[in-house]
Design an enzyme around this catalytic site. Sequence first.
Site: not given
Length: 206
Positions: A145-146
């Site tokens: 994700g991030c």
Amino acid sequence: MSFEAGGYGEIGIGWGKRPAVIVVDFQLAFTDPAYPLGQSSHIHAAVERTSALLAFARANSVPVATCRTAWCGEKDMILWKASAVRDGMFHGDRPTEMDPRIHDAAYDVNFVKAAPSIFFGTPLVSYLNKAQVDTVIVTGCTTSGCVRASIIDCFSYGFRTIVPEDCVGDMGLEAHRANLLDVGRRYADVVDAETCMAEIRKLTAS
């Protein structure tokens, strides 16, 4: 046709002359088992390894930038599909605090972000340019994700992008491995913390 046949991963990124370490979202929401997102043993292991890398980096005057995710309220929250990311992530809530094993308030620069990438909507590029950084070591969570979003932005801004595999974590190993395999083909050199420390040692000596 395979990735290898297309030439993916054939060219290494390599190291420049001035590295920095960035830490994505090692905040209590993701590192404290009291919270739904903080129960990944894989992330816990990455926190411990990153803590050692950061101690070494600070001792060698390497710039460190960390970030945490937080919102003012519902109005500025982006449309996350994960319910746990939407709960308890407002300014002042405990899950938005940095994990104390990671954060050194006397040394690190800390940004608050509202989107996946540590680069998006923060002064990170200005900070790195001011410090004359050409190589960025990306740590944090989550890999799929991030962290992945931050890797792509790091690459897009022209920094040499290095990812120590043992310093990034995810909710599951399958997602972690698949995403590192993919960014390693395209955007970054995937190594380990020991390699990063050895390179920092060489750069410091030179």
